[in-house]
Enzyme design. Structure first.
Site, mmCIF file in Angstrom:
data_model
loop_
_atom_site.group_PDB
_atom_site.id
_atom_site.type_symbol
_atom_site.label_atom_id
_atom_site.label_comp_id
_atom_site.label_asym_id
_atom_site.label_seq_id
_atom_site.Cartn_x
_atom_site.Cartn_y
_atom_site.Cartn_z
ATOM 1 N N MET A 139 13.101 8.542 46.480
ATOM 2 C CA MET A 139 12.900 8.301 47.922
ATOM 3 C C MET A 139 14.276 8.194 48.557
ATOM 4 O O MET A 139 14.727 7.103 48.960
ATOM 5 C CB MET A 139 12.066 7.030 48.111
ATOM 6 C CG MET A 139 10.609 7.243 47.724
ATOM 7 S SD MET A 139 9.703 5.700 47.556
ATOM 8 C CE MET A 139 10.107 5.288 45.873
ATOM 9 N N ASP A 199 0.213 7.768 44.498
ATOM 10 C CA ASP A 199 1.136 6.635 44.412
ATOM 11 C C ASP A 199 1.013 5.786 45.667
ATOM 12 O O ASP A 199 1.262 6.262 46.771
ATOM 13 C CB ASP A 199 2.567 7.193 44.263
ATOM 14 C CG ASP A 199 3.625 6.096 44.210
ATOM 15 O OD1 ASP A 199 3.270 4.929 44.005
ATOM 16 O OD2 ASP A 199 4.816 6.451 44.359
ATOM 17 N N MET A 205 1.491 10.876 48.443
ATOM 18 C CA MET A 205 1.681 9.441 48.700
ATOM 19 C C MET A 205 0.439 8.872 49.387
ATOM 20 O O MET A 205 -0.075 9.452 50.347
ATOM 21 C CB MET A 205 2.901 9.202 49.593
ATOM 22 C CG MET A 205 4.247 9.436 48.932
ATOM 23 S SD MET A 205 4.541 8.441 47.456
ATOM 24 C CE MET A 205 4.506 6.770 48.109
ATOM 25 N N GLY A 238 2.801 -2.903 46.852
ATOM 26 C CA GLY A 238 1.811 -3.864 47.330
ATOM 27 C C GLY A 238 1.152 -3.543 48.656
ATOM 28 O O GLY A 238 0.562 -4.422 49.282
ATOM 29 N N MET A 268 15.239 4.164 45.732
ATOM 30 C CA MET A 268 15.272 4.101 47.203
ATOM 31 C C MET A 268 16.702 3.892 47.658
ATOM 32 O O MET A 268 17.439 3.102 47.058
ATOM 33 C CB MET A 268 14.407 2.938 47.699
ATOM 34 C CG MET A 268 12.975 2.974 47.211
ATOM 35 S SD MET A 268 12.017 1.681 47.998
ATOM 36 C CE MET A 268 10.480 1.801 47.083
ATOM 37 N N SER A 290 4.375 1.610 38.014
ATOM 38 C CA SER A 290 5.590 1.526 38.829
ATOM 39 C C SER A 290 6.165 0.140 38.621
ATOM 40 O O SER A 290 5.479 -0.861 38.815
ATOM 41 C CB SER A 290 5.243 1.731 40.301
ATOM 42 O OG SER A 290 6.254 1.144 41.098
ATOM 43 N N ASP A 299 11.055 4.059 40.798
ATOM 44 C CA ASP A 299 11.215 4.262 42.244
ATOM 45 C C ASP A 299 12.661 4.076 42.677
ATOM 46 O O ASP A 299 13.178 2.953 42.676
ATOM 47 C CB ASP A 299 10.323 3.268 42.999
ATOM 48 C CG ASP A 299 8.847 3.600 42.847
ATOM 49 O OD1 ASP A 299 8.458 4.717 43.228
ATOM 50 O OD2 ASP A 299 8.094 2.749 42.346
ATOM 51 N N GLY A 353 -0.830 1.639 46.362
ATOM 52 C CA GLY A 353 -2.081 0.898 46.522
ATOM 53 C C GLY A 353 -3.182 1.310 45.560
ATOM 54 O O GLY A 353 -4.360 1.043 45.816
ATOM 55 N N HIS A 357 10.936 8.847 41.018
ATOM 56 C CA HIS A 357 10.443 9.053 42.379
ATOM 57 C C HIS A 357 11.620 8.842 43.321
ATOM 58 O O HIS A 357 11.980 7.705 43.652
ATOM 59 C CB HIS A 357 9.298 8.090 42.673
ATOM 60 C CG HIS A 357 8.704 8.287 44.029
ATOM 61 N ND1 HIS A 357 7.785 7.428 44.571
ATOM 62 C CD2 HIS A 357 8.892 9.257 44.963
ATOM 63 C CE1 HIS A 357 7.448 7.852 45.783
ATOM 64 N NE2 HIS A 357 8.118 8.952 46.047
ATOM 65 N N HIS A 388 7.007 5.270 36.010
ATOM 66 C CA HIS A 388 7.299 5.789 37.353
ATOM 67 C C HIS A 388 8.404 4.905 37.916
ATOM 68 O O HIS A 388 8.197 3.712 38.163
ATOM 69 C CB HIS A 388 6.028 5.716 38.202
ATOM 70 C CG HIS A 388 6.196 6.176 39.611
ATOM 71 N ND1 HIS A 388 6.071 7.485 39.990
ATOM 72 C CD2 HIS A 388 6.481 5.486 40.748
ATOM 73 C CE1 HIS A 388 6.256 7.595 41.303
ATOM 74 N NE2 HIS A 388 6.515 6.389 41.783
HETATM 75 C C1 DX5 Z 1 6.142 2.867 47.149
HETATM 76 C C2 DX5 Z 1 6.430 3.315 45.737
HETATM 77 C C3 DX5 Z 1 5.323 3.065 44.803
HETATM 78 C C4 DX5 Z 1 4.926 1.615 44.663
HETATM 79 C C5 DX5 Z 1 3.583 1.504 44.057
HETATM 80 O O1 DX5 Z 1 7.087 3.374 47.989
HETATM 81 O O2 DX5 Z 1 6.691 4.706 45.720
HETATM 82 O O3 DX5 Z 1 5.593 3.636 43.536
HETATM 83 O O4 DX5 Z 1 5.821 0.875 43.898
HETATM 84 O O5 DX5 Z 1 3.240 0.163 44.022
HETATM 85 P P1 DX5 Z 1 1.787 -0.316 44.444
HETATM 86 O O6 DX5 Z 1 0.850 0.224 43.410
HETATM 87 O O7 DX5 Z 1 1.901 -1.793 44.417
HETATM 88 O O8 DX5 Z 1 1.491 0.225 45.805
HETATM 89 ZN ZN ZN Z 2 6.679 5.650 43.767
#
Ligand code: DX5
Ligand code: ZN
Length: 228
Positions: free
Chosen positions: A72, A175, A141, A149, A39, A10, A37, A177, A70, A35
């Site tokens: 969101m 996805d 998730m 992070g 938002m 990501s 993201d 952590g 992804h 991946h």
């Molecule tokens: C969170 C995202 C993830 C995130 C993953 O909302 O969907 O894809 O960037 O990043 P880490 O691995 O740092 O949690």
């Molecule tokens: Zn994601």
């Protein structure tokens, strides 16, 4: 067993001003897919980028890389055609964001993309089941979506195990952590598409992290096939 281990960095926590070179760096380090993201500041309390950036990335990176979008976003219906035109490979939307998943799945397919279906930590996995035969990938998730992070939520693993038992050949993504400390839990539960952001991005040896994650997943897949 038809699925394989795939690692998708990501780029959320990368240097966004250098997105194309960050993506290239990940692919050169052995990423199986990217991946990305998206938002909208509404479905989640954060904003990233939309289809114009995806279109630029596709131009820079060529046709080969797999872009897992992804989404969101609220009203995911809105971005299907723009994302397809921009060069997205897979459109992964949240079940919580739509009241008509069936129509959306159909629309995504007709636009030429693969279908991913995501659930947030508070959503039960059973609601995903009716769609499982119509999708390419289920995303469980392992943090509340919105930020990179965060701490891995181990209590999501029963959802992954349940899906793996019910749908033995489905691609299952985790996805949030996920890194060397949490990968074994994900792999043993049955996840085979691994998103990892900060663990890869903050490493000075991303190639080793990607290999480590992939090996852990492959070992679990092999073990499952021997156990059957
Ligand atoms: C969170 C995202 C993830 C995130 C993953 O909302 O969907 O894809 O960037 O990043 P880490 O691995 O740092 O949690
Ligand atoms: Zn994601």
């Amino acid at each position: 067993m038809s699925y394989t281990a795939k690692i998708g960095p990501s780029i959320l926590n990368s240097d966004m001003a250098c997105l194309a070179s960050e993506c290239t760096r990940m692919l050169e380090c052995g990423a199986d897919y990217l991946h990305l993201d998206v938002m909208d500041g509404h479905f989640v309390p954060n904003i990233t980028f939309g289809h114009p950036v995806v279109e630029c990335l596709r131009k820079h990176l060529g046709l080969a890389p797999f872009f897992d979008m992804h989404m969101m976003v609220s009203r995911p219906e809105q971005w299907v055609k723009p994302m397809a035109a921009a060069g997205a490979t897979q459109y992964t939307f949240h079940l919580e964001a739509t009241s008509n998943a069936g129509a959306l799945i159909k629309d995504i397919r007709e636009s030429g993309m693969k279908v991913g279906l995501a659930i947030k930590p508070g959503t039960t996995v059973e609601v995903l089941a009716p769609w499982a035969s119509q999708i390419d990938m289920a995303l469980v998730m392992t943090v509340e979506p919105g930020f990179g992070g965060q701490k891995f939520m181990e209590d999501m693993m029963p959802k992954v195990s349940w899906l793996r038992t019910q749908f033995p050949s489905l691609d299952i993504e985790v996805d949030g952590g996920v890194g060397p400390d949490s990968i074994h839990k994900c792999a043993e539960a049955g996840a085979n598409m691994i998103v990892s952001g900060s663990a890869i991005m903050s490493s000075d040896d991303p190639r080793s992290v990607i290999n480590f994650l992939r090996n852990a997943c492959m070992e679990a897949i092999q073990k499952r096939s021997l156990d059957r």
